[in-house]
Motif scaffolding. Structure first.
Motif, short mmCIF file in Angstrom:
data_model
loop_
_atom_site.label_atom_id
_atom_site.label_comp_id
_atom_site.label_asym_id
_atom_site.label_seq_id
_atom_site.Cartn_x
_atom_site.Cartn_y
_atom_site.Cartn_z
N LYS A 35 -4.04 0.00 -6.46
CA LYS A 35 -5.34 -0.53 -6.04
C LYS A 35 -5.56 -0.21 -4.56
O LYS A 35 -4.71 -0.48 -3.73
N LYS B 190 -6.48 -0.49 -0.79
CA LYS B 190 -6.51 -1.61 0.15
C LYS B 190 -7.15 -1.14 1.45
O LYS B 190 -7.05 0.02 1.82
N PHE C 41 -4.40 -1.29 -11.23
CA PHE C 41 -4.94 -2.38 -10.42
C PHE C 41 -3.87 -3.19 -9.70
O PHE C 41 -4.18 -3.97 -8.81
N THR C 42 -2.60 -3.02 -10.03
CA THR C 42 -1.56 -3.74 -9.30
C THR C 42 -0.85 -2.85 -8.29
O THR C 42 -0.61 -3.26 -7.16
N VAL C 43 -0.53 -1.64 -8.65
CA VAL C 43 0.24 -0.77 -7.77
C VAL C 43 -0.66 0.14 -6.93
O VAL C 43 -0.48 0.28 -5.73
N ILE D 8 -3.48 -1.88 -15.93
CA ILE D 8 -2.69 -2.90 -15.21
C ILE D 8 -1.90 -2.27 -14.07
O ILE D 8 -1.89 -2.77 -12.95
N VAL D 9 -1.28 -1.14 -14.32
CA VAL D 9 -0.52 -0.45 -13.27
C VAL D 9 -1.47 0.01 -12.16
O VAL D 9 -1.18 -0.14 -10.97
#
Length: 196
Positions: free
Chosen positions: A40, A42, A36-38, A33-34
């Motif tokens: 990830k 771009k 893919f949210t923080v 979760i960390v």
């Protein structure tokens, strides 16, 4: 009299293993979760700041000019963006009239890099829907400076490809593109507008 301790039963060993497994799965889910949210990756953001034509000339229905484009590339990632295989193309009526490779480089995390690209465009005929155009006079209204008269429209495409490392372990391929339509006054070579 000394009481001897019973060795642990198989049930308590099994329960300990199940609790440890559930804990490790929970930790793995939190890490994902960390990630893919923080962290990830771009795509970088390309912004065209300015387009200029330092030299411009027309003769016998053909046009020749030097094209300059100033861009900023923002790296929103938490690690370095290494770019390679990047190019700038200039198109007129769907045909390529100018091309330039963008040198490879690196943009640090959270930074914005400014780049300028300038190249000469070889002479090409002015055409509207395949029909050659003659270059006529341009009329201004005298008040606001709006030009009324012939103009040509070219398309600028910049593409940057590269990679970003995440947590110094995972490598991801990222790409950024910017396409602009540029209106040029045929009488004096000034950029009347561009839209990206």
């Amino acid at each position: 009299m000394v009481k001897s301790r019973k060795p642990p039963s198989g049930r308590t060993n099994l329960a300990s293993c199940i609790v440890a497994t559930i804990f490790l799965i929970f930790i793995l889910i939190v890490i994902l979760i960390v990630y893919f949210t923080v962290f990830k990756p771009k795509d970088p953001v390309i912004t065209v700041n300015s387009i200029q034509l330092p030299t411009f000339s027309t003769s016998n229905g053909t046009v020749n000019f030097t094209f300059s484009q100033y861009v900023s590339i923002e790296n929103p990632n938490h690690d370095v963006f290494t770019h390679y295989d990047s190019s700038l193309q200039l198109l007129y009526s769907g045909n390529q009239v100018g091309f330039m490779f963008v040198p490879a480089g690196k943009i640090n995390s959270g930074r914005t890099e400014y780049m300028a690209a300038t190249f000469s465009v070889k002479s090409f005929p002015l055409a509207v829907n395949g029909i050659p155009q003659s270059v006529g006079p341009t009329v201004t209204d005298g008040l606001s400076g709006f030009r009324v008269g012939p103009s040509l429209e070219v398309e600028s495409r910049i593409e940057m490809a590269g990679r970003v490392r995440v947590l110094h372990f995972f490598t991801h391929h990222v790409e950024a593109k910017a396409e602009c339509r540029v209106a040029i006054s045929v009488s004096d070579g000034s950029v009347t507008a561009f839209h990206c």
